[in-house]
Scaffold this active site. Sequence first.
Site, PDB file in Angstrom:
ATOM      1  N   GLY A  12      37.733  39.941  39.244  1.00  0.00           N
ATOM      2  CA  GLY A  12      38.666  38.976  38.643  1.00  0.00           C
ATOM      3  C   GLY A  12      38.585  39.022  37.128  1.00  0.00           C
ATOM      4  O   GLY A  12      39.599  39.047  36.423  1.00  0.00           O
ATOM      5  N   ASP A  69      30.124  35.108  29.435  1.00  0.00           N
ATOM      6  CA  ASP A  69      29.520  34.192  30.390  1.00  0.00           C
ATOM      7  C   ASP A  69      30.367  32.935  30.321  1.00  0.00           C
ATOM      8  O   ASP A  69      30.796  32.507  29.247  1.00  0.00           O
ATOM      9  CB  ASP A  69      28.061  33.894  30.063  1.00  0.00           C
ATOM     10  CG  ASP A  69      27.340  33.409  31.321  1.00  0.00           C
ATOM     11  OD1 ASP A  69      27.487  34.049  32.376  1.00  0.00           O
ATOM     12  OD2 ASP A  69      26.663  32.369  31.277  1.00  0.00           O
ATOM     13  N   SER A  70      30.658  32.415  31.487  1.00  0.00           N
ATOM     14  CA  SER A  70      31.587  31.299  31.509  1.00  0.00           C
ATOM     15  C   SER A  70      31.152  30.314  32.566  1.00  0.00           C
ATOM     16  O   SER A  70      30.318  30.620  33.412  1.00  0.00           O
ATOM     17  CB  SER A  70      32.994  31.825  31.792  1.00  0.00           C
ATOM     18  OG  SER A  70      32.970  32.735  32.871  1.00  0.00           O
ATOM     19  N   GLY A 155      37.069  32.003  41.683  1.00  0.00           N
ATOM     20  CA  GLY A 155      36.142  30.898  41.421  1.00  0.00           C
ATOM     21  C   GLY A 155      36.742  29.530  41.717  1.00  0.00           C
ATOM     22  O   GLY A 155      37.283  29.283  42.802  1.00  0.00           O
ATOM     23  N   LYS A 177      47.950  32.489  33.197  1.00  0.00           N
ATOM     24  CA  LYS A 177      46.521  32.187  33.059  1.00  0.00           C
ATOM     25  C   LYS A 177      45.959  32.934  31.842  1.00  0.00           C
ATOM     26  O   LYS A 177      45.201  32.387  31.049  1.00  0.00           O
ATOM     27  CB  LYS A 177      45.753  32.563  34.336  1.00  0.00           C
ATOM     28  CG  LYS A 177      44.278  32.201  34.220  1.00  0.00           C
ATOM     29  CD  LYS A 177      43.430  32.462  35.444  1.00  0.00           C
ATOM     30  CE  LYS A 177      41.971  32.105  35.126  1.00  0.00           C
ATOM     31  NZ  LYS A 177      41.015  32.559  36.118  1.00  0.00           N
TER      32      LYS A 177
HETATM   33  P1  IMP Z   1      29.520  34.184  35.125  1.00  0.00           P
HETATM   34  O1  IMP Z   1      29.981  35.393  35.867  1.00  0.00           O
HETATM   35  O2  IMP Z   1      28.064  34.052  34.983  1.00  0.00           O
HETATM   36  O3  IMP Z   1      30.274  33.997  33.845  1.00  0.00           O
HETATM   37  O4  IMP Z   1      29.862  32.976  36.099  1.00  0.00           O
HETATM   38  C1  IMP Z   1      30.917  32.206  35.863  1.00  0.00           C
HETATM   39  C2  IMP Z   1      31.231  31.365  37.073  1.00  0.00           C
HETATM   40  O5  IMP Z   1      32.009  30.287  36.552  1.00  0.00           O
HETATM   41  C3  IMP Z   1      32.119  32.100  38.078  1.00  0.00           C
HETATM   42  O6  IMP Z   1      31.406  32.606  39.159  1.00  0.00           O
HETATM   43  C4  IMP Z   1      33.047  30.990  38.522  1.00  0.00           C
HETATM   44  O7  IMP Z   1      32.425  30.232  39.508  1.00  0.00           O
HETATM   45  C5  IMP Z   1      33.178  30.137  37.271  1.00  0.00           C
HETATM   46  N1  IMP Z   1      34.320  30.611  36.439  1.00  0.00           N
HETATM   47  C6  IMP Z   1      34.279  31.168  35.213  1.00  0.00           C
HETATM   48  N2  IMP Z   1      35.505  31.481  34.770  1.00  0.00           N
HETATM   49  C7  IMP Z   1      36.349  31.119  35.754  1.00  0.00           C
HETATM   50  C8  IMP Z   1      37.770  31.211  35.893  1.00  0.00           C
HETATM   51  O8  IMP Z   1      38.515  31.688  35.030  1.00  0.00           O
HETATM   52  N3  IMP Z   1      38.245  30.747  37.038  1.00  0.00           N
HETATM   53  C9  IMP Z   1      37.465  30.211  38.002  1.00  0.00           C
HETATM   54  N4  IMP Z   1      36.160  30.113  37.954  1.00  0.00           N
HETATM   55  C10 IMP Z   1      35.593  30.565  36.812  1.00  0.00           C
END
Ligand code: IMP
Length: 203
Positions: A12, A69-70, A155, A177
């Site tokens: 994604g 990171d989000s 997510g 988006k």
């Molecule tokens: P990362 O991969 O450690 O950044 O984990 C981020 C988590 O935050 C993801 O697994 C999702 O659960 C959530 N997340 C971050 N960005 C999004 C988005 O754009 N849509 C939906 N969930 C997101």
Amino acid sequence: MTRVVLASSNPGKLRELAALLAPLSLTLVPQGALGIAAVPETGATLLANALLKARHAAQGAQLAALADDSGLEVDALGGRPGVRSARFAGEDASDGDNLRHLLEQLRDVPQPRRQARYRCVIVLVRSALDEQPLIARGSWEGHIASAPRGGGGFGYDPVFVPLGEGRSAAELDPAEKNAFSHRARALRALVAMLESASYISDP
Ligand code: IMP
């Protein structure tokens, strides 16, 4: 065309970042395509995790690396799940598990108190030991709906309703988006930094 390794194997995210970077002369190569495994996200903040992932990918690929990171911050939960968004329902939780867990946690919270935001930190390092990483941030305000809707995004998107929208983020067209998301805002800030300096080619 400059190759940059993307420190993620989330399809994604790759889709969204590749679309956002298409106008630049950067080609994103996912770390998995170079045989680089994901590093455990042990940082206490989004920034710490983004740096950890970028340095690991740069080391493995011997290329510049981009990492994000989000996470989702929910006011009624004191900012949780935040940096633990991907593991909210447990270490090996799926997106569906996390989303169900979130709705369960918010079961008794009425609509006016369901404000939330996605946050994103993106970093670009030229090498594993880069002393001057580029750091960009973005956020996307909204609220958490009471039930999932839509099949796009990933997510928490089916329950995240952006401010001023009637649709969930999973009901938006991918281009919509990409115009408004936390990741898009962070990436636009990063692109602006890149355009004002010959950062990658001139370490
Ligand atoms: P990362 O991969 O450690 O950044 O984990 C981020 C988590 O935050 C993801 O697994 C999702 O659960 C959530 N997340 C971050 N960005 C999004 C988005 O754009 N849509 C939906 N969930 C997101």
